[in-house]
Design an enzyme around this catalytic site. Structure first.
Site, PDB file in Angstrom:
ATOM      1  CE  LYS A  48     -60.353 -16.040  -6.720  1.00  0.00           C
ATOM      2  NZ  LYS A  48     -60.917 -15.746  -7.727  1.00  0.00           N
ATOM      3  CB  THR A  49     -60.284 -20.881 -11.429  1.00  0.00           C
ATOM      4  OG1 THR A  49     -61.706 -21.276 -11.613  1.00  0.00           O
ATOM      5  CG2 THR A  49     -59.666 -21.219 -12.654  1.00  0.00           C
ATOM      6  CG  ASN A  72     -67.719 -12.319 -11.551  1.00  0.00           C
ATOM      7  OD1 ASN A  72     -66.581 -12.719 -11.858  1.00  0.00           O
ATOM      8  ND2 ASN A  72     -68.793 -13.178 -11.989  1.00  0.00           N
ATOM      9  CB  VAL A  74     -63.039 -11.807  -9.939  1.00  0.00           C
ATOM     10  CG1 VAL A  74     -61.622 -12.223  -9.113  1.00  0.00           C
ATOM     11  CG2 VAL A  74     -64.178 -11.538  -9.057  1.00  0.00           C
ATOM     12  CG  LEU A  76     -59.750 -16.840 -13.991  1.00  0.00           C
ATOM     13  CD1 LEU A  76     -59.071 -17.565 -14.942  1.00  0.00           C
ATOM     14  CD2 LEU A  76     -60.777 -17.569 -13.260  1.00  0.00           C
ATOM     15  CB  CYS A 135     -63.318 -17.932 -16.956  1.00  0.00           C
ATOM     16  SG  CYS A 135     -63.243 -16.079 -15.894  1.00  0.00           S
ATOM     17  CB  THR A 198     -71.030 -15.896 -15.295  1.00  0.00           C
ATOM     18  OG1 THR A 198     -69.738 -15.993 -15.890  1.00  0.00           O
ATOM     19  CG2 THR A 198     -71.141 -16.080 -13.992  1.00  0.00           C
ATOM     20  N   GLY A 248     -75.980 -22.373 -11.515  1.00  0.00           N
ATOM     21  CA  GLY A 248     -76.684 -21.268 -12.104  1.00  0.00           C
ATOM     22  C   GLY A 248     -77.898 -20.578 -11.671  1.00  0.00           C
TER      23      GLY A 248
END
EC number: 1.3.-.-
Length: 315
Positions: A48-49, A72, A74, A76, A135, A198, A248
């Protein structure tokens, strides 16, 4: 399974197969899916970043799974680089000593990126670093870095000076010229690219009149973005000389082969796991069968063949 047939060699990464979860999919290797499926069967894990300081993320709801994809926002969410380096990665290494680990980093300033990169620079900690400049869920940082080729080149070069492991730059599709961004990353010293992240999207509920994610807008992923990913990878593969990890919209082994034909050398699986948590393993289990149908003997040979074809086309 014939690992030799599926094996792929990338800068810093000797993969037994090309399948890895996209950043965020399996957290830091501590998600529920890892309790019932063996990460050692995959080619690598992308963490995860990670950012300089802990992040709680955006307003809820952060993820909405729809029929045609996933939205999404989220933001980060992560425990911060010191926790990841001192606790998360050592625990992961303890359980999966031979699994290649790719860390992912982001920041809201050059200084943030360099601070995080410095913490990942310890020898033997990770096998490669993914620079997330793409992101679309953070108010500052990601989008500002990822849309400007000059900034991409400068940031890539700065991070490259700090770390000894190979550097992969993750590109955003939310630009008018993906080729310019890819060239900038290569000129900055990137060892490879990850593409694409994304698309910036939004959905509104006609009944409640409210946006579906708490942050109003977020990253749109799923099968619908596969054609865009294929097109961008194809365009970039014709002009750069570094490998591409394709991501993707992948949801099947056939999609993996299509990514290869576009110019990718390995793949990451993301949104497919929202509907099938074991998508990585299911796609992997089908890959050799689909290779047989497509008369593909070896993935590394296929990758090399595609690269030669692109080089010939450039002459």
């Amino acid at each position: 399974m014939n690992n030799t047939r599926l094996a792929v060699e990338l800068p810093g990464l000797s993969l037994k197969n090309p399948i890895m979860p996209a950043s965020g999919s399996f957290g830091f290797g501590d998600g529920d899916i890892t309790k019932t499926n063996d990460l050692n069967e995959l080619g690598a894990i992308v963490l995860k970043t990670t950012t300089k300081d802990p992040k709680k993320g955006n307003l809820q709801p952060q993820i909405v799974v729809l029929q045609d994809g996933v939205l999404n926002s989220v933001g980060l969410t992560n425990p911060g680089v010191k926790n990841v380096v001192n606790e998360k990665i050592p625990t992961l290494r303890k359980h999966y000593s031979k699994l290649p680990i790719i860390a992912s980093i982001a920041g809201e300033s050059f200084e943030d990126y360099l601070f995080v990169a410095q913490h990942f620079a310890a020898p033997g900690l990770i096998d490669a670093l993914e620079l997330n400049v793409s992101c679309p869920n953070v108010a500052e940082g990601g989008m500002q870095f990822g849309v400007d080729p000059k900034v991409i080149q400068k940031l890539t070069a700065a991070v490259k000076e700090i770390i000894a492991v190979p550097l992969y730059v993750k590109l955003t599709p939310n630009v008018t010229d993906i080729v310019a961004c890819a060239r900038a990353a290569q000129e900055g010293g990137a060892d490879g690219l990850t593409m694409i992240n994304t698309l910036y999207g939004m959905r509104i509920d006609p009944v409640t009149k409210k946006t579906l994610v708490g942050n109003q807008m977020g990253g749109w992923s799923g099968p619908g973005i596969l054609p865009l990913a294929i097109r961008m990878i194809y365009q970039v593969a014709h002009v750069v000389n570094i490998p591409i990890i394709g991501v993707g919209g992948i949801s099947s082994a056939l999609d993996v082969l299509e990514m290869y034909l576009a110019g990718a050398s390995a793949v990451q699986i993301g949104s497919a796991q929202f509907k099938d948590p074991a998508a990585c393993w299911h796609i992997l289990s089908e890959l050799e069968s689909e290779m047989d149908k497509a008369n593909v003997n070896n993935l590394q040979e296929l990758s090399d063949q595609i690269k030669r074809k692109f080089r010939d086309e450039r002459r």
